[in-house]
Scaffold this motif. Structure first.
Motif, PDB file in Angstrom:
ATOM      1  N   GLU A  91       0.844  -1.189   0.000  1.00  0.00           N
ATOM      2  CA  GLU A  91       0.000   0.000   0.000  1.00  0.00           C
ATOM      3  C   GLU A  91       0.878   1.237   0.000  1.00  0.00           C
ATOM      4  O   GLU A  91       2.023   1.206   0.458  1.00  0.00           O
ATOM      5  N   ASP A 146      -3.485  14.635  -6.954  1.00  0.00           N
ATOM      6  CA  ASP A 146      -4.189  14.017  -8.073  1.00  0.00           C
ATOM      7  C   ASP A 146      -3.374  12.888  -8.690  1.00  0.00           C
ATOM      8  O   ASP A 146      -2.147  12.965  -8.778  1.00  0.00           O
ATOM      9  N   LEU A 147      -4.079  11.846  -9.135  1.00  0.00           N
ATOM     10  CA  LEU A 147      -3.447  10.740  -9.848  1.00  0.00           C
ATOM     11  C   LEU A 147      -3.629  10.950 -11.338  1.00  0.00           C
ATOM     12  O   LEU A 147      -4.687  11.355 -11.799  1.00  0.00           O
ATOM     13  N   TRP A 156      -8.279   2.596 -14.772  1.00  0.00           N
ATOM     14  CA  TRP A 156      -8.043   2.713 -13.341  1.00  0.00           C
ATOM     15  C   TRP A 156      -9.233   3.428 -12.723  1.00  0.00           C
ATOM     16  O   TRP A 156      -9.958   4.161 -13.389  1.00  0.00           O
ATOM     17  N   GLY A 157      -9.453   3.141 -11.456  1.00  0.00           N
ATOM     18  CA  GLY A 157     -10.557   3.750 -10.737  1.00  0.00           C
ATOM     19  C   GLY A 157     -10.613   3.187  -9.330  1.00  0.00           C
ATOM     20  O   GLY A 157      -9.823   2.322  -8.957  1.00  0.00           O
ATOM     21  N   TRP A 158     -11.548   3.679  -8.562  1.00  0.00           N
ATOM     22  CA  TRP A 158     -11.709   3.237  -7.182  1.00  0.00           C
ATOM     23  C   TRP A 158     -12.878   2.270  -7.108  1.00  0.00           C
ATOM     24  O   TRP A 158     -13.916   2.472  -7.728  1.00  0.00           O
ATOM     25  N   LEU A 159     -12.712   1.192  -6.340  1.00  0.00           N
ATOM     26  CA  LEU A 159     -13.773   0.216  -6.134  1.00  0.00           C
ATOM     27  C   LEU A 159     -14.100   0.136  -4.654  1.00  0.00           C
ATOM     28  O   LEU A 159     -13.209   0.250  -3.807  1.00  0.00           O
ATOM     29  N   THR A 160     -15.369  -0.102  -4.349  1.00  0.00           N
ATOM     30  CA  THR A 160     -15.759  -0.342  -2.965  1.00  0.00           C
ATOM     31  C   THR A 160     -15.431  -1.794  -2.615  1.00  0.00           C
ATOM     32  O   THR A 160     -15.149  -2.616  -3.502  1.00  0.00           O
ATOM     33  N   GLU A 161     -15.514  -2.130  -1.345  1.00  0.00           N
ATOM     34  CA  GLU A 161     -15.276  -3.513  -0.932  1.00  0.00           C
ATOM     35  C   GLU A 161     -16.292  -4.458  -1.573  1.00  0.00           C
ATOM     36  O   GLU A 161     -15.977  -5.601  -1.870  1.00  0.00           O
ATOM     37  N   GLU A 201     -17.727  -4.018  -4.562  1.00  0.00           N
ATOM     38  CA  GLU A 201     -17.471  -4.108  -6.004  1.00  0.00           C
ATOM     39  C   GLU A 201     -16.256  -4.976  -6.337  1.00  0.00           C
ATOM     40  O   GLU A 201     -16.204  -5.584  -7.406  1.00  0.00           O
ATOM     41  N   LEU A 202     -15.297  -5.038  -5.447  1.00  0.00           N
ATOM     42  CA  LEU A 202     -14.038  -5.735  -5.735  1.00  0.00           C
ATOM     43  C   LEU A 202     -14.225  -7.216  -6.073  1.00  0.00           C
ATOM     44  O   LEU A 202     -13.696  -7.675  -7.087  1.00  0.00           O
TER      45      LEU A 202
END
Length: 65
Positions: free
Chosen positions: A26, A32-33, A43-48, A50-51
């Motif tokens: 980690e 910003d990315l 790329w993006g963010w996922l919730t627990e 969605e993973l």
């Protein structure tokens, strides 16, 4: 980008190319990315929640033959 990386754990994966060790790390990135589109297809963010669905549907590592 540069950020300190911390090793969390290592596990044994079993796949087409045989057993292999993978490490999970980690890093805390402030700001910003902006991934290089030549290196990252998505790329993006996922919730627990969605993973697990994403792991079953998406190709995370492409094997070059």
């Amino acid at each position: 980008m540069r950020a300190p990386v911390r090793h969390l754990f290592t596990f044994l994966g079993r796949g087409v190319i045989g057993p292999y060790w993978l490490g999970v790390h980690e890093a805390l990135v402030v700001g910003d990315l902006a991934p290089d589109p030549g290196e990252v297809a998505w790329w993006g963010w996922l919730t627990e929640e969605e993973l697990p669905r994403a792991v079953g549907r998406w190709e995370f590592v492409r094997l070059w033959r």
